[in-house]
Design a protein around this motif. Sequence first.
Motif, mmCIF file in Angstrom:
data_model
loop_
_atom_site.group_PDB
_atom_site.id
_atom_site.type_symbol
_atom_site.label_atom_id
_atom_site.label_comp_id
_atom_site.label_asym_id
_atom_site.label_seq_id
_atom_site.Cartn_x
_atom_site.Cartn_y
_atom_site.Cartn_z
ATOM 1 N N ARG A 144 0.850 -1.211 0.000
ATOM 2 C CA ARG A 144 0.000 0.000 0.000
ATOM 3 C C ARG A 144 0.875 1.247 0.000
ATOM 4 N N ARG A 145 0.663 2.104 -0.986
ATOM 5 C CA ARG A 145 1.418 3.371 -1.008
ATOM 6 C C ARG A 145 0.558 4.555 -0.593
ATOM 7 N N VAL A 146 -0.766 4.395 -0.690
ATOM 8 C CA VAL A 146 -1.618 5.540 -0.337
ATOM 9 C C VAL A 146 -1.786 5.592 1.181
ATOM 10 N N VAL A 147 -1.341 6.692 1.750
ATOM 11 C CA VAL A 147 -1.432 6.869 3.205
ATOM 12 C C VAL A 147 -2.884 7.054 3.601
ATOM 13 N N ALA A 148 -3.571 7.927 2.871
ATOM 14 C CA ALA A 148 -4.955 8.245 3.234
ATOM 15 C C ALA A 148 -5.614 9.029 2.109
ATOM 16 N N ILE A 149 -6.925 8.988 2.118
ATOM 17 C CA ILE A 149 -7.717 9.859 1.238
ATOM 18 C C ILE A 149 -8.290 10.952 2.144
ATOM 19 N N LEU A 150 -8.128 12.200 1.725
ATOM 20 C CA LEU A 150 -8.629 13.320 2.534
ATOM 21 C C LEU A 150 -9.822 13.952 1.823
ATOM 22 N N ALA A 151 -10.862 14.253 2.557
ATOM 23 C CA ALA A 151 -11.999 14.933 1.923
ATOM 24 C C ALA A 151 -12.712 15.829 2.920
ATOM 25 N N GLU A 152 -13.044 17.032 2.461
ATOM 26 C CA GLU A 152 -13.911 17.919 3.263
ATOM 27 C C GLU A 152 -15.339 17.661 2.790
ATOM 28 N N PRO A 153 -16.240 17.265 3.648
ATOM 29 C CA PRO A 153 -17.632 17.049 3.223
ATOM 30 C C PRO A 153 -18.241 18.308 2.596
ATOM 31 N N VAL A 154 -17.850 19.466 3.100
ATOM 32 C CA VAL A 154 -18.162 20.715 2.397
ATOM 33 C C VAL A 154 -16.841 21.464 2.289
ATOM 34 N N GLN A 155 -16.389 21.683 1.050
ATOM 35 C CA GLN A 155 -15.121 22.401 0.882
ATOM 36 C C GLN A 155 -15.381 23.878 1.139
ATOM 37 N N GLY A 156 -14.726 24.418 2.151
ATOM 38 C CA GLY A 156 -14.964 25.812 2.521
ATOM 39 C C GLY A 156 -14.044 26.756 1.770
ATOM 40 N N ALA B 26 -12.150 12.462 7.040
ATOM 41 C CA ALA B 26 -13.075 13.574 6.808
ATOM 42 C C ALA B 26 -12.518 14.800 7.523
ATOM 43 N N ASP B 27 -12.133 15.813 6.737
ATOM 44 C CA ASP B 27 -11.654 17.058 7.336
ATOM 45 C C ASP B 27 -12.888 17.909 7.633
ATOM 46 N N GLU B 28 -13.282 17.878 8.899
ATOM 47 C CA GLU B 28 -14.488 18.590 9.341
ATOM 48 C C GLU B 28 -14.100 19.813 10.171
ATOM 49 N N VAL B 29 -12.873 20.290 9.922
ATOM 50 C CA VAL B 29 -12.393 21.443 10.691
ATOM 51 C C VAL B 29 -13.356 22.619 10.531
ATOM 52 N N GLN B 30 -13.816 22.827 9.296
ATOM 53 C CA GLN B 30 -14.724 23.953 9.057
ATOM 54 C C GLN B 30 -16.189 23.496 9.007
ATOM 55 N N SER B 31 -16.435 22.343 8.387
ATOM 56 C CA SER B 31 -17.829 21.921 8.159
ATOM 57 C C SER B 31 -18.450 21.267 9.393
ATOM 58 N N GLY B 32 -17.606 20.822 10.327
ATOM 59 C CA GLY B 32 -18.119 20.076 11.468
ATOM 60 C C GLY B 32 -18.466 20.939 12.664
ATOM 61 N N SER B 33 -18.605 20.293 13.823
ATOM 62 C CA SER B 33 -18.919 20.957 15.099
ATOM 63 C C SER B 33 -20.223 21.740 15.013
ATOM 64 N N GLY B 34 -21.145 21.292 14.174
ATOM 65 C CA GLY B 34 -22.465 21.912 14.113
ATOM 66 C C GLY B 34 -22.683 22.842 12.944
ATOM 67 N N ARG B 35 -21.616 23.294 12.295
ATOM 68 C CA ARG B 35 -21.770 24.334 11.255
ATOM 69 C C ARG B 35 -22.720 23.894 10.136
ATOM 70 N N CYS B 36 -22.705 22.609 9.827
ATOM 71 C CA CYS B 36 -23.594 22.144 8.754
ATOM 72 C C CYS B 36 -24.784 21.358 9.306
ATOM 73 N N GLY B 37 -25.091 21.582 10.576
ATOM 74 C CA GLY B 37 -26.300 20.995 11.157
ATOM 75 C C GLY B 37 -26.085 19.684 11.889
ATOM 76 N N MET B 38 -24.865 19.140 11.821
ATOM 77 C CA MET B 38 -24.542 17.889 12.521
ATOM 78 C C MET B 38 -23.174 18.068 13.172
ATOM 79 N N LEU B 39 -22.812 17.125 14.057
ATOM 80 C CA LEU B 39 -21.442 17.199 14.573
ATOM 81 C C LEU B 39 -20.466 17.029 13.411
ATOM 82 N N VAL B 40 -20.771 16.058 12.513
ATOM 83 C CA VAL B 40 -19.936 15.898 11.312
ATOM 84 C C VAL B 40 -20.823 15.944 10.058
ATOM 85 N N ALA B 41 -20.424 16.808 9.122
ATOM 86 C CA ALA B 41 -21.229 16.971 7.905
ATOM 87 C C ALA B 41 -21.164 15.725 7.025
#
Length: 520
Positions: A271-283, A311-326
């Motif tokens: 395996r060469r891929v360390v991780a897939i990164l995604a923002e559920p909502v790209q801010g 899931a990079d929820e730094v901006q989209s998470g913590s309630g900003r999109c209506g859930m703890l995690v978008a």
Amino acid sequence: MDNYITLCKPTLSKALLSIGLDKKYFKASGNYLYYRNSQGEEVEVLDLLGGYGATLIGHFHPQIGSRYKDYIEQKVPFHNQFSIREGAGELSTLLNSRLCHETNYRDGFQFCYTSTGAETMEIALKHAEYARSLELNAMQQQLKADYDSLNPQYSYHLLPQQERLLGVSRLASSHVIKQALVRYNTEQFNKHPIFIALENAFHGKMMLTANCTHHPMYRAFLRCLNIETRFLSAHVVNEIVHNIEHHGLWGEALQPEVIDGVIHLKPLIIRRVVAILAEPVQGEGGVWPLNATVAEDLNKLRDSLHCPLIADEVQSGSGRCGMLVAASNIGLNADYYALSKALGAGYVKIGVVAIKKSHIASGFDLIQSSTFGEDDLSCKVARDYLELLFNGDDPLIKRVGKISEQLGKILDQLKNRFPDVIKDVRYQGLLLGIEFNDVAESSSYLMQNIAAQRSLGYIIAGHLLNAYNIRVAPSGSSENVLRFEPSVYLEQRHISLLQRGLERICLGIRYADVGFLLRP
Ligand code: PMP
């Protein structure tokens, strides 16, 4: 000259000055920030920038504030490293039950605390590479055991392609072939890792996270570090899943296997891929909510590559999109969730990576810690914030959907009225964006100039601030997109004020009235 300008941000400050954003805010409260004008009068500014998403409950929320004061009076420890930390334990319990509930994952999470968004993502990536290295070490140990158990009398049966890969002839001695095999396999294991991120991604400005941030401005100068990030368009993920072997996303070692006294070599995927990164909502990339189809494609890509999905929820998470995690809104089934920003309730700096227990690499908590991560004070404030947001008969989080609908409706109406000016309106929860059409083709030379300098969004932000006392900003990597991140306490009169301001701006752009746009 102001010390901030000379000692901290000389280049940025000049830009702020030129578009009228050079205010000194001396006070913050609720939906407002305050500065003094040239006559020394206090000016109240509606803050729709919200600390780029951090002030979901506004500035200095009184309920959180009174708890905060209690903690200070009780002398709740801040620096109690290397002990059993109550605050982090309590917050983790709350986060765990909320995350399990939202993600339908029952086995639970483990939590690693940090202080900022970029640090949180950096630690998520570090953990992913740590886990990959343990996986690779175990494979290498197995291979060593395989080599050691080979009977030196046995000969090898190499396929022509394997002769080429090892650089040996089939007539070479077993000793020479084994040496070539060990060398070849070591090279395969030492190949540099690959990170996968999406186009328009923003994951922070540290070395690794900047390398995973799409805009070249943040990463081009780091190219000599040779950290490989593949940026995928959301539309091609599905295609990659179906042709995964053609994308060079894994290495291949050769594992000896004895059949009837002859050594054969069989492929062993690395395996060469360390991780897939995604923002559920790209801010920062321009307010792009991922849809459920792309989320499903990303889930499948993760399954094919056997790597974690972060899931990079730094901006989209913590309630900003209506859930703890978008991610929960679109069925993105991540293995790690990164939270920060709003989790600090506008009072403290805190971040956390939540990792599914099944993905925890043992020993990581021994090699990862920081002076400020896990402090009791920040953890208690974050816990109070989550309780305020999600608990009770009429939880505050409900307001996210309500205000999103009201504000979204106004933005959609503007788009319909000014299709020549507004290209698109996108939002999820209280993360909203208007994309303006490029003015490069405008009949006005001045408008063309604004396009060439990529400053349309900044000029609009300057106008809204100076003419309407509304604070907004373009998104970090997409300057034609104006982003709004209000608090849950936004009122109808605020929305009406914004509507008036945006209408005038749209007219100004329609008639290429640069003088108007630049005039407060
Ligand atoms: N990830 C995302 C999705 C972000 O939006 C940001 C900040 N805008 C970061 C990471 C980095 O956070 P910080 O600025 O706190 O380092």
